[in-house]
Design a protein around this motif. Sequence first.
Motif, PDB file in Angstrom:
ATOM      1  N   ILE A  23      -1.955  -6.618  -3.651  1.00 32.76           N
ATOM      2  CA  ILE A  23      -0.911  -5.898  -2.901  1.00 32.76           C
ATOM      3  C   ILE A  23      -1.432  -5.547  -1.509  1.00 32.76           C
ATOM      4  N   GLY A  24      -2.692  -5.145  -1.431  1.00 31.78           N
ATOM      5  CA  GLY A  24      -3.291  -4.838  -0.131  1.00 31.78           C
ATOM      6  C   GLY A  24      -3.314  -6.049   0.788  1.00 31.78           C
ATOM      7  N   ALA A  25      -3.607  -7.226   0.238  1.00 30.09           N
ATOM      8  CA  ALA A  25      -3.621  -8.453   1.048  1.00 30.09           C
ATOM      9  C   ALA A  25      -2.223  -8.776   1.564  1.00 30.09           C
ATOM     10  N   ILE A  26      -1.202  -8.539   0.747  1.00 33.24           N
ATOM     11  CA  ILE A  26       0.182  -8.768   1.170  1.00 33.24           C
ATOM     12  C   ILE A  26       0.538  -7.827   2.319  1.00 33.24           C
ATOM     13  N   VAL A  27       0.227  -6.552   2.148  1.00 38.01           N
ATOM     14  CA  VAL A  27       0.530  -5.547   3.178  1.00 38.01           C
ATOM     15  C   VAL A  27      -0.222  -5.871   4.468  1.00 38.01           C
ATOM     16  N   ASN A  28      -1.499  -6.238   4.354  1.00 37.36           N
ATOM     17  CA  ASN A  28      -2.288  -6.586   5.544  1.00 37.36           C
ATOM     18  C   ASN A  28      -1.721  -7.795   6.267  1.00 37.36           C
ATOM     19  N   GLY A 157      22.113  -4.725  -8.987  1.00 50.49           N
ATOM     20  CA  GLY A 157      22.047  -4.886  -7.540  1.00 50.49           C
ATOM     21  C   GLY A 157      20.959  -4.089  -6.861  1.00 50.49           C
ATOM     22  N   ASP A 158      20.130  -3.396  -7.621  1.00 52.21           N
ATOM     23  CA  ASP A 158      19.138  -2.499  -7.051  1.00 52.21           C
ATOM     24  C   ASP A 158      17.809  -3.207  -6.836  1.00 52.21           C
ATOM     25  N   VAL A 159      17.792  -4.156  -5.889  1.00 50.10           N
ATOM     26  CA  VAL A 159      16.568  -4.901  -5.619  1.00 50.10           C
ATOM     27  C   VAL A 159      16.423  -5.104  -4.115  1.00 50.10           C
ATOM     28  N   ASP A 160      15.296  -4.710  -3.562  1.00 47.85           N
ATOM     29  CA  ASP A 160      15.004  -5.010  -2.168  1.00 47.85           C
ATOM     30  C   ASP A 160      13.494  -5.137  -2.028  1.00 47.85           C
ATOM     31  N   VAL A 161      13.048  -6.349  -1.743  1.00 49.71           N
ATOM     32  CA  VAL A 161      11.619  -6.635  -1.677  1.00 49.71           C
ATOM     33  C   VAL A 161      10.948  -5.865  -0.540  1.00 49.71           C
ATOM     34  N   ALA A 162      11.629  -5.666   0.562  1.00 51.04           N
ATOM     35  CA  ALA A 162      11.030  -4.936   1.685  1.00 51.04           C
ATOM     36  C   ALA A 162      10.759  -3.489   1.289  1.00 51.04           C
ATOM     37  N   ASP A 163      11.699  -2.870   0.584  1.00 51.72           N
ATOM     38  CA  ASP A 163      11.488  -1.500   0.121  1.00 51.72           C
ATOM     39  C   ASP A 163      10.322  -1.433  -0.854  1.00 51.72           C
ATOM     40  N   ALA A 164      10.242  -2.419  -1.745  1.00 51.43           N
ATOM     41  CA  ALA A 164       9.146  -2.439  -2.717  1.00 51.43           C
ATOM     42  C   ALA A 164       7.803  -2.590  -2.015  1.00 51.43           C
ATOM     43  N   MET A 165       7.738  -3.442  -0.989  1.00 54.59           N
ATOM     44  CA  MET A 165       6.476  -3.616  -0.259  1.00 54.59           C
ATOM     45  C   MET A 165       6.109  -2.358   0.521  1.00 54.59           C
ATOM     46  N   GLN A 166       7.109  -1.701   1.078  1.00 51.02           N
ATOM     47  CA  GLN A 166       6.842  -0.466   1.812  1.00 51.02           C
ATOM     48  C   GLN A 166       6.319   0.614   0.857  1.00 51.02           C
ATOM     49  N   MET A 167       6.925   0.715  -0.329  1.00 48.73           N
ATOM     50  CA  MET A 167       6.450   1.684  -1.313  1.00 48.73           C
ATOM     51  C   MET A 167       5.050   1.321  -1.799  1.00 48.73           C
ATOM     52  N   ALA A 168       4.792   0.031  -1.960  1.00 45.85           N
ATOM     53  CA  ALA A 168       3.457  -0.413  -2.399  1.00 45.85           C
ATOM     54  C   ALA A 168       2.415  -0.043  -1.349  1.00 45.85           C
ATOM     55  N   SER A 169       2.763  -0.179  -0.083  1.00 45.76           N
ATOM     56  CA  SER A 169       1.850   0.182   0.988  1.00 45.76           C
ATOM     57  C   SER A 169       1.524   1.676   0.933  1.00 45.76           C
ATOM     58  N   ARG A 170       2.543   2.485   0.715  1.00 45.18           N
ATOM     59  CA  ARG A 170       2.318   3.929   0.592  1.00 45.18           C
ATOM     60  C   ARG A 170       1.477   4.252  -0.641  1.00 45.18           C
ATOM     61  N   TYR A 171       1.757   3.558  -1.732  1.00 50.03           N
ATOM     62  CA  TYR A 171       1.029   3.761  -2.983  1.00 50.03           C
ATOM     63  C   TYR A 171      -0.460   3.468  -2.787  1.00 50.03           C
ATOM     64  N   LEU A 172      -0.766   2.389  -2.060  1.00 55.11           N
ATOM     65  CA  LEU A 172      -2.158   2.005  -1.851  1.00 55.11           C
ATOM     66  C   LEU A 172      -2.901   2.979  -0.946  1.00 55.11           C
ATOM     67  N   SER A 173      -2.185   3.642  -0.058  1.00 54.58           N
ATOM     68  CA  SER A 173      -2.865   4.535   0.888  1.00 54.58           C
ATOM     69  C   SER A 173      -3.027   5.950   0.354  1.00 54.58           C
ATOM     70  N   ARG A 174      -2.641   6.173  -0.903  1.00 56.99           N
ATOM     71  CA  ARG A 174      -2.833   7.488  -1.514  1.00 56.99           C
ATOM     72  C   ARG A 174      -4.292   7.778  -1.730  1.00 56.99           C
TER      73      ARG A 174
END
Length: 174
Positions: A23-28, A157-174
């Motif tokens: 996930i970190g590699a994707i965000v980077n 209909g509740d799917v958005d990859v950009a939102d998931a990546m943004q949340m993953a980025s926040r999750y990793l920086s905790r």
Amino acid sequence: MGLFDQIVSAVGNSNQAGSAGQIGAIVNTIQQLSNNTGADPSTLQSVLSLVGGQVRSSLQQQRAVNGEAQAQAIVNQYSGTEPSPQAVNTLFSSNQQQQLIQQIAQMTGLNLGSIQQMLPVLVPLVLNLLQSGTQTQNPQGGANPVLNAFLDADRDGDVDVADAMQMASRYLSR
């Protein structure tokens, strides 16, 4: 369970391919793409949402015509953090590519050339995110809950990859 929850679950499950490093590699890679293209993060998030929606449609069609294993095979073959024109060409016809590029240009104001250069980077990133749910013991045959959530099996209909990546980025920086 939503897409982000499935991703977090995959990261914490040793039987699935997801990891914090993945996930970190994707965000980077997304941050590098933003820096390289000069696109601000909110614009890139819009681009990612549009690309993710088109990837979803294409994978849904692949699954409907050829079965779940074919959708998983595409995810396994073309996911990554390196540019892959083959991933774009596998998922989208040239007409679909041009329509997507035009749609992104209209919504973001980015020039067509920049968008065309982004697609071979963004498509494998979306597929890489989906690969996080792949079963480590049976990558081709096991159910992938991340892919299923992305393809929205319950059709809410509740799917958005950009939102998931943004949340993953926040999750990793905790």
